[in-house]
Design a protein around this motif. Structure first.
Motif, PDB file in Angstrom:
ATOM      1  N   VAL A 391       0.827  -1.214   0.000  1.00 59.69           N
ATOM      2  CA  VAL A 391       0.000   0.000   0.000  1.00 59.69           C
ATOM      3  C   VAL A 391       0.855   1.257   0.000  1.00 59.69           C
ATOM      4  O   VAL A 391       0.337   2.362  -0.196  1.00 59.69           O
ATOM      5  N   ALA A 392       2.179   1.119   0.214  1.00 59.69           N
ATOM      6  CA  ALA A 392       3.068   2.277   0.085  1.00 59.69           C
ATOM      7  C   ALA A 392       3.310   2.631  -1.372  1.00 59.69           C
ATOM      8  O   ALA A 392       3.794   3.728  -1.662  1.00 59.69           O
ATOM      9  N   MET A 393       2.995   1.715  -2.291  1.00 64.15           N
ATOM     10  CA  MET A 393       3.128   1.988  -3.724  1.00 64.15           C
ATOM     11  C   MET A 393       1.855   2.671  -4.207  1.00 64.15           C
ATOM     12  O   MET A 393       0.756   2.109  -4.097  1.00 64.15           O
ATOM     13  N   VAL A 394       1.993   3.876  -4.716  1.00 62.14           N
ATOM     14  CA  VAL A 394       0.843   4.727  -5.018  1.00 62.14           C
ATOM     15  C   VAL A 394      -0.148   4.064  -5.968  1.00 62.14           C
ATOM     16  O   VAL A 394      -1.362   4.090  -5.705  1.00 62.14           O
ATOM     17  N   PRO A 395       0.282   3.436  -7.081  1.00 57.81           N
ATOM     18  CA  PRO A 395      -0.720   2.830  -7.979  1.00 57.81           C
ATOM     19  C   PRO A 395      -1.557   1.753  -7.282  1.00 57.81           C
ATOM     20  O   PRO A 395      -2.774   1.698  -7.471  1.00 57.81           O
ATOM     21  N   PHE A 396      -0.910   0.916  -6.482  1.00 57.49           N
ATOM     22  CA  PHE A 396      -1.680  -0.123  -5.784  1.00 57.49           C
ATOM     23  C   PHE A 396      -2.581   0.502  -4.727  1.00 57.49           C
ATOM     24  O   PHE A 396      -3.727   0.074  -4.546  1.00 57.49           O
ATOM     25  N   ASP A 397      -2.083   1.526  -4.023  1.00 59.19           N
ATOM     26  CA  ASP A 397      -2.874   2.149  -2.976  1.00 59.19           C
ATOM     27  C   ASP A 397      -4.147   2.764  -3.550  1.00 59.19           C
ATOM     28  O   ASP A 397      -5.196   2.745  -2.898  1.00 59.19           O
ATOM     29  N   ARG A 398      -4.077   3.292  -4.756  1.00 58.53           N
ATOM     30  CA  ARG A 398      -5.279   3.864  -5.371  1.00 58.53           C
ATOM     31  C   ARG A 398      -6.351   2.806  -5.574  1.00 58.53           C
ATOM     32  O   ARG A 398      -7.553   3.113  -5.566  1.00 58.53           O
ATOM     33  N   GLN A 399      -5.945   1.558  -5.768  1.00 54.05           N
ATOM     34  CA  GLN A 399      -6.914   0.481  -5.944  1.00 54.05           C
ATOM     35  C   GLN A 399      -7.405  -0.059  -4.602  1.00 54.05           C
ATOM     36  O   GLN A 399      -8.579  -0.394  -4.454  1.00 54.05           O
ATOM     37  N   ALA A 400      -6.494  -0.161  -3.643  1.00 59.87           N
ATOM     38  CA  ALA A 400      -6.840  -0.804  -2.375  1.00 59.87           C
ATOM     39  C   ALA A 400      -7.343   0.170  -1.321  1.00 59.87           C
ATOM     40  O   ALA A 400      -7.887  -0.251  -0.294  1.00 59.87           O
ATOM     41  N   HIS A 401      -7.181   1.473  -1.555  1.00 57.48           N
ATOM     42  CA  HIS A 401      -7.523   2.466  -0.534  1.00 57.48           C
ATOM     43  C   HIS A 401      -8.992   2.362  -0.148  1.00 57.48           C
ATOM     44  O   HIS A 401      -9.862   2.195  -0.988  1.00 57.48           O
ATOM     45  N   ASP A 402      -9.249   2.458   1.151  1.00 55.15           N
ATOM     46  CA  ASP A 402     -10.606   2.405   1.709  1.00 55.15           C
ATOM     47  C   ASP A 402     -11.337   1.119   1.358  1.00 55.15           C
ATOM     48  O   ASP A 402     -12.570   1.091   1.288  1.00 55.15           O
ATOM     49  N   SER A 403     -10.577   0.047   1.133  1.00 53.30           N
ATOM     50  CA  SER A 403     -11.178  -1.266   0.947  1.00 53.30           C
ATOM     51  C   SER A 403     -10.833  -2.150   2.131  1.00 53.30           C
ATOM     52  O   SER A 403     -10.026  -1.786   2.993  1.00 53.30           O
ATOM     53  N   TYR A 404     -11.412  -3.349   2.161  1.00 54.49           N
ATOM     54  CA  TYR A 404     -11.122  -4.264   3.260  1.00 54.49           C
ATOM     55  C   TYR A 404      -9.706  -4.802   3.218  1.00 54.49           C
ATOM     56  O   TYR A 404      -9.232  -5.386   4.203  1.00 54.49           O
TER      57      TYR A 404
END
Length: 849
Positions: A391-404
């Motif tokens: 989640v420190a990687m911005v592209p992945f965080d944009r997908q996983a942010h505020d998800s379970y």
């Protein structure tokens, strides 16, 4: 009063020979350190008793938060479930996170420090026993009242992170948000009080010879933990102050259309929130670093490297707060910096993991329950760290942010990184405090249920999040593919509950706390808390020659029990401990400690009452509680500066003074830490002030709309006058015969000048029509004045106390700690006020077009 004991004939090492101590010495120690019994135990201040209270209360909140978590899992077990109404679920969700983070995690590790540090460091108690007891009772009273809001339907429902504008008056008009803001802000102050005691205790009350390089790793982690609290918690305290001012008086700090910005809350909250992850983790890691060498039967591998790694983790953690804000539209360059920092923190954390593995490989690990919980911690925390890098990687965080997926990551890091080590610590250290150790059989059942249940609960959440389930929802429709995974998670949650229940049965059956005859060192451990009779009140204080004194100093336990070392009895007839130098731990003076009392308990209750009554707008009652709290603190502090006596012999041929002032005094160090807290609070304000200027500078006035410079110049002159009065009082305080009337006049006039400077500055802003309700800029200007008033009012109370002490003949050129502390804080208040003047009147002119 017991006379100082002459040392026995010296042995080859220069210390008295190990002859039995006279019975009267032990009887005197028992009498001096005897605590109150029955219901009066509430007034006790001994670190062991307060530590028991702290641990039990923190674990109570863990159980309460766990029950709330089970209710949430029941609601989410199936699609479209109506087990809980939406508002009730939101309250339970908010309270679950708030209780776990604020009422369990930080207090639990602070409790471990209060309980273990004096014994581990070779001290008879922490340096401020009543401050530690005050911190506990404030936490206990405030925490229980806050939790009980659930039963009256007024609990907060805006999430444990309390993001505006959801928590503003427009969307949360009830008192739930106020309970959170005032209740949690107050509990944070309690945590800071505990941190001050831990910092001074670790740096100044170690056993002679226990240099920083010989200090147990747990003491290092507690020192860094407390230092991080000092710099991180003021940010969230400021945030709660600003949001409560907005809710109560309509000062628009977070209202975008009026010059505020809701993202300011996120910056302030996460500047506290992400370091808090490591504030929780580092003491737990310290526990692991104590348990692993003992269970492996070999010294810890890479001690110095681990210390460096701990410091690096503490440093890096303050650069990670935007890790939680990658999707808020911050500049790309900032994204790159904070992404790199978020990944870099994995390096020092990894160093510790590899050091533990190397220690296990170097020895032969005993598979006790404590060892199993440590292994579980290593597995779970490592997985949590790996998802943290993801989640420190911005592209992945944009997908996983505020998800379970983030919910799973959070629990793998926090539950795995803190709860598992805490269970390991309980099983490991119980024999030092209980007549019987906990059951290995029941403990293994508890571990198995918790470990399997945890992974059953949170491992599926990674998948649930990746296939689209958002966090913070109270229900979800069928046909999304989330139902089976949520049902599995719910089953796992109840497995965790079953494991905790087995642990409670084990505690009820086997834990029998005692101060005189614990089970003892059944693990063959290496540090001082395992010496026979864990209560140092009945031991002499040893000299430490290594990091593993019980392994490298043969006969240490026998010699300590025989009184061979320092303080075999009471040198002054009071509770006492040795104050040592901060680096080399050489004896400097003998500190007399406070005993049981009621003033600190009353201060905690009235302080809690002040904050909690403000929540329900009972202003008169709140003000009354505030006054009573100040009175109780003054009563408590009146006896905290005992008169100097002649130097005393502490054994081993060492004679020490019984009083110290200036930078040698432990209370001077505490004041320096308090000033750092105040500075961190003001720096958080400075960040907020500059942040609002960057995002809404168009709402700021030009130079022609600002007040004239006459007001700030007059205020500056008054500050200079206050500084002159302080300097004059300082010179008078050094005279052999203190001129009481002149001293009192200088202190009083100096404080009046300080307060007058603030009034003149505020009136100059008011005179040009600037109002705090008008804009974010106006709110920030008056918030500056409010922060200055907060500091100056504290100086006024301290000054009145110093004047009273001087008039009573309790302040002299030698007995001067009260004035030394006042002078430090007064000088800081003048400096902060001067900076505030420059900021409020100079910066707008500098940036005006």
């Amino acid at each position: 009063m017991s006379a100082p004991r002459s040392p026995d004939p010296a042995g080859d090492d220069g210390l008295p020979n190990p002859l039995p101590r006279p019975a009267d010495e032990l009887a005197t120690l028992e009498r001096i350190w005897a605590g109150p019994r029955g219901w009066r135990i509430v007034s006790d201040v001994n670190n062991t008793v307060i530590g028991y209270f702290y641990v039990a209360t923190a674990f109570l909140f863990f159980l309460l938060a766990g029950v709330l978590g089970l209710l949430m899992r029941l609601q989410l077990a199936s699609p479209g479930n109506d087990f809980l109404p939406q508002e009730t679920y939101n309250q339970i969700f908010t309270m679950h996170g708030t209780v776990m983070m604020f009422l369990f995690a930080v207090p639990a590790v602070e409790a471990a420090g209060v309980l273990l540090l004096p014994q581990m460091l070779g001290a008879r108690d922490l340096p401020f026993p009543r401050l530690g007891a005050f911190a506990f009772w404030a936490y206990f009273v405030g925490g229980l009242v806050f939790f009980c809001t659930l039963f009256f339907g007024v609990a907060p429902s805006g999430g444990w992170f309390m993001y505006p504008p959801l928590t503003g008056v427009r969307f949360s008009p009830g008192v739930g948000a106020d309970w959170w803001l005032l209740g949690i802000g107050f509990i944070e102050i309690s945590a800071i009080a505990g941190a001050i005691e831990i910092i001074v205790g670790v740096l100044r009350t170690r056993a002679p010879g226990m240099t920083l390089a010989r200090m147990p790793i747990f003491a290092w982690t507690m020192l860094i933990f407390a230092g991080m609290i000092v710099f991180a918690f003021p940010a969230v305290i400021l945030a709660t102050i600003l949001l409560e001012l907005e809710r109560a008086f309509d000062w628009p700090f977070f209202i975008a259309e009026r010059g505020g910005d809701p993202l300011l809350w996120q910056h302030l909250f996460w500047f506290f929130g992400h370091p808090e992850v490591y504030i929780i983790f580092l003491p737990a890691a310290g526990m692991v670093s104590m348990i692993v060498p003992t269970m492996a039967g070999t010294p810890l591998v890479g001690y110095r490297l681990i210390v460096v790694a701990l410091i690096a983790v503490g440093f890096f953690s303050f650069g990670l707060w935007v890790h939680h804000m990658f999707t808020t539209g911050i500049p790309a360059r900032s994204l790159g910096f904070f992404s790199a920092a978020s990944m870099a923190v994995a390096i020092p954390s990894g160093i510790q993991v590899f050091a533990w593995i190397a220690t296990i490989a170097a020895g032969r690990l005993k598979l006790t329950v404590a060892s199993l919980f440590v292994i579980g911690f290593l597995l779970i925390f490592t997985l949590g760290g790996l998802t943290g890098v993801m989640v420190a990687m911005v592209p992945f965080d944009r997908q996983a942010h505020d998800s379970y997926f983030v919910v799973a990551h959070l629990h793998y890091v926090l539950f795995g990184g803190m709860v598992f080590p805490l269970f390991a610590a309980i099983y490991y250290w119980t024999p030092a405090f209980s007549r019987r150790p906990l059951s290995e059989t029941l403990g293994k059942w508890a571990f198995g249920l918790v470990f399997v249940g945890f992974n059953t609960t949170f491992l599926p959440m990674h998948v649930t999040g990746l296939i689209g389930m958002p966090r913070r929802v109270y229900t979800y429709p069928a046909g999304m593919g989330w139902g089976v995974l949520n049902l599995v998670s719910t089953a796992g949650a109840f497995m965790i509950g079953a494991g905790v229940l087995v642990f409670l049965v084990d505690v009820a059956r086997n834990m029998r706390l005692t101060r005189s005859s614990p089970a003892g060192d059944i693990w063959r451990a290496n540090t001082l808390e395992w010496l026979p009779n864990h209560d140092f009140a009945a031991r002499s204080t040893p000299r430490v020659d290594s990091r593993d004194p019980l392994w490298t100093q043969p006969g240490l336990a026998r010699d300590v029990e025989a009184g061979r070392y320092y303080l075999p009895g009471s040198a002054t007839g009071y509770r006492e401990t040795i104050v040592t130098s901060p680096v080399e731990a050489e004896p400097q003076y003998l500190m007399r400690l406070s005993g049981p009392g009621w003033a600190h308990v009353a201060a905690a209750i009235f302080t809690a009452g002040f904050f909690l009554l403000l929540t329900v707008k009972a202003v008169f009652l709140a003000a009354s509680c505030g006054v009573l709290a100040i009175v109780a603190i003054i009563v408590w502090m009146w006896g905290s500066d005992p008169a100097p006596t002649e130097p005393v012999d502490i054994g081993g041929g060492i004679v020490l003074p019984t009083y110290a002032s200036g930078s040698l005094s432990h209370s001077w160090w505490a004041m320096v830490v308090l000033i750092l807290v105040a500075a961190a609070l003001y720096l958080s304000y400075l960040f907020g002030y500059l942040y609002l200027w960057t995002v809404s500078s168009q709402g700021w006035p030009d130079a022609s709309a600002l007040s004239s410079l006459a007001g700030p110049l007059a205020a500056g002159g008054l500050l200079a006058t206050s500084a002159g009065m302080l300097l004059g009082a300082h010179r008078l305080s050094k005279r052999r015969e203190l001129p009481r009337a002149g001293f009192a006049a200088l202190v009083a006039l100096g404080i009046v000048a300080l307060l007058a400077a603030l009034a003149v500055d505020a009136l100059s802003q008011w005179s040009v029509g600037l109002r705090p309700q008008a804009s974010g800029y106006g709110a920030m200007v008056y918030a500056n004045a409010a922060l200055q008033l907060q500091i100056s009012a504290s100086v006024a109370v301290m000054g009145g106390f110093a004047i009273t002490r001087a008039v009573a003949g309790r302040l002299t050129a030698i007995r001067r700690v009260v004035f030394d502390n006042l002078a430090l804080f007064w000088a800081y208040a003048i400096g902060q006020a001067a900076f505030g003047l420059i900021l409020a009147h100079g910066f707008p002119r500098l940036v005006s077009p």
